[in-house]
Design a protein around this motif. Sequence first.
Motif, PDB file in Angstrom:
ATOM      1  N   CYS A 141     -34.786   2.702 -66.999  1.00 27.12           N
ATOM      2  CA  CYS A 141     -33.559   3.108 -66.309  1.00 27.12           C
ATOM      3  C   CYS A 141     -33.877   3.771 -64.972  1.00 27.12           C
ATOM      4  O   CYS A 141     -33.202   3.529 -63.963  1.00 27.12           O
ATOM      5  N   GLY A 142     -34.908   4.616 -64.959  1.00 26.01           N
ATOM      6  CA  GLY A 142     -35.289   5.269 -63.710  1.00 26.01           C
ATOM      7  C   GLY A 142     -35.746   4.276 -62.662  1.00 26.01           C
ATOM      8  O   GLY A 142     -35.399   4.400 -61.480  1.00 26.01           O
ATOM      9  N   TYR A 153     -19.577  -4.857 -57.197  1.00 24.24           N
ATOM     10  CA  TYR A 153     -20.983  -4.457 -57.185  1.00 24.24           C
ATOM     11  C   TYR A 153     -21.247  -3.386 -58.233  1.00 24.24           C
ATOM     12  O   TYR A 153     -22.170  -3.505 -59.049  1.00 24.24           O
ATOM     13  N   PHE A 154     -20.447  -2.320 -58.239  1.00 25.61           N
ATOM     14  CA  PHE A 154     -20.726  -1.202 -59.140  1.00 25.61           C
ATOM     15  C   PHE A 154     -20.369  -1.522 -60.587  1.00 25.61           C
ATOM     16  O   PHE A 154     -20.940  -0.924 -61.516  1.00 25.61           O
ATOM     17  N   LEU A 155     -19.455  -2.473 -60.812  1.00 23.51           N
ATOM     18  CA  LEU A 155     -19.194  -2.904 -62.187  1.00 23.51           C
ATOM     19  C   LEU A 155     -20.450  -3.498 -62.804  1.00 23.51           C
ATOM     20  O   LEU A 155     -20.869  -3.113 -63.901  1.00 23.51           O
ATOM     21  N   PHE A 156     -21.074  -4.438 -62.081  1.00 20.37           N
ATOM     22  CA  PHE A 156     -22.261  -5.077 -62.626  1.00 20.37           C
ATOM     23  C   PHE A 156     -23.483  -4.169 -62.535  1.00 20.37           C
ATOM     24  O   PHE A 156     -24.453  -4.367 -63.266  1.00 20.37           O
ATOM     25  N   GLY A 172     -30.301  -0.407 -73.129  1.00 22.98           N
ATOM     26  CA  GLY A 172     -30.347  -0.933 -74.496  1.00 22.98           C
ATOM     27  C   GLY A 172     -31.700  -1.525 -74.833  1.00 22.98           C
ATOM     28  O   GLY A 172     -32.225  -1.335 -75.938  1.00 22.98           O
ATOM     29  N   ILE A 173     -32.273  -2.254 -73.862  1.00 17.51           N
ATOM     30  CA  ILE A 173     -33.609  -2.815 -74.072  1.00 17.51           C
ATOM     31  C   ILE A 173     -34.638  -1.705 -74.260  1.00 17.51           C
ATOM     32  O   ILE A 173     -35.524  -1.774 -75.123  1.00 17.51           O
ATOM     33  N   GLY A 174     -34.506  -0.645 -73.452  1.00 20.67           N
ATOM     34  CA  GLY A 174     -35.428   0.481 -73.573  1.00 20.67           C
ATOM     35  C   GLY A 174     -35.310   1.178 -74.916  1.00 20.67           C
ATOM     36  O   GLY A 174     -36.325   1.528 -75.544  1.00 20.67           O
ATOM     37  N   LEU A 175     -34.084   1.378 -75.397  1.00 23.69           N
ATOM     38  CA  LEU A 175     -33.886   2.024 -76.697  1.00 23.69           C
ATOM     39  C   LEU A 175     -34.468   1.189 -77.828  1.00 23.69           C
ATOM     40  O   LEU A 175     -35.083   1.724 -78.763  1.00 23.69           O
ATOM     41  N   LEU A 206     -27.303  -1.491 -65.921  1.00 24.53           N
ATOM     42  CA  LEU A 206     -27.955  -0.260 -66.386  1.00 24.53           C
ATOM     43  C   LEU A 206     -27.831  -0.123 -67.896  1.00 24.53           C
ATOM     44  O   LEU A 206     -28.792   0.285 -68.577  1.00 24.53           O
ATOM     45  N   LEU A 207     -26.658  -0.472 -68.454  1.00 27.31           N
ATOM     46  CA  LEU A 207     -26.471  -0.387 -69.901  1.00 27.31           C
ATOM     47  C   LEU A 207     -27.370  -1.373 -70.632  1.00 27.31           C
ATOM     48  O   LEU A 207     -27.954  -1.048 -71.681  1.00 27.31           O
TER      49      LEU A 207
END
Length: 230
Positions: free
Chosen positions: A164-165, A126-129, A139-142, A134-135
Motif C-alpha cells: 500500500c505504501g 481517477y480517484f474512484l479507481f 487485499g492482496i497484502g492481507l 488501493l483496496l
Amino acid sequence: MRGEVLHYDEDQGFGFITGADGKRYTFTRENLRRETAMRKGAAVEFQPGGGQARDVFSIASPPAPGVAADSGIKTAPAASTPQARHFGRSSEQAEPTDLWGYFWRGVTQNYFNFAGRARRKEYWGYFLFWVVSLLVIGGIGLFADNEMGNFDSSVSAAVTVGLCGTFILATLLPSLGMTVRRIHDIGLSGWLYLVVLIPTIGSLIILVFALIPTQARENQWGPVPAGVRV
C-alpha cells in the motif's frame, strides 16, 4: 513538432499549444524564437520537453479580422500549400470518456502534468479507481500476510503496509497533478492546493473545489475540457 496555439496572453506572456501528439504544452514569451503575435489557431513549430514548448515560431496563422484577401500580402498558391491540421478540439475527441480511462491516463500520460484543466468527471473517475486499486492491493497484502503467518509474529502486516505504501508513493505525483488541474478548471490558481495543509478544514476546502462545476469558458490554464457542455 508542429502544433496549434490554443491561447496566448500577450500581457502575461503565457500561453498553451496543442501538439501533433495530442498533448498540451505551456510556453512563455521567452520561449518564442522571435517576438511575434501568437493568435489563437496559429500553426507553429516547437521543441517539446517536460510539458513545455521551446523555440516556438509561427509557420502559418489565420488572417486577422478585417484584412482583405487582396491586402498585398503574398501567399503561396493554394494547390501547393498543405492543409493545416487542427490539434485543438479534434484531438480532444480521442480523450477517454470512461472513468477507467481517466485513471489510466492519469498514471501514464499525465504522470507529471500540473498544467491544463481537468473536468469533474475526470477528477472523480481517477480517484474512484485509485481507491479501488488501493483496496485490491491491500487485499492482496492481507492475504499474503495471512498465508505467511505474519499476523502471528512481530512483523505483523509487513506485506500489506509495504504494498500500500509503494502504491501511494507511486501515484503521489499524478494525484497532486489531477487536483491542481481540477482547481485550474474552476478558474483558480493551483497553489490553492496548499490549503490541504490546514488540519481538517483544508481537506474540506479541496472537496468543495472538486465539486464546483467547470468554468464554462477558456481561462488562463486552457480551453474548456472536451465533453463539457457550454
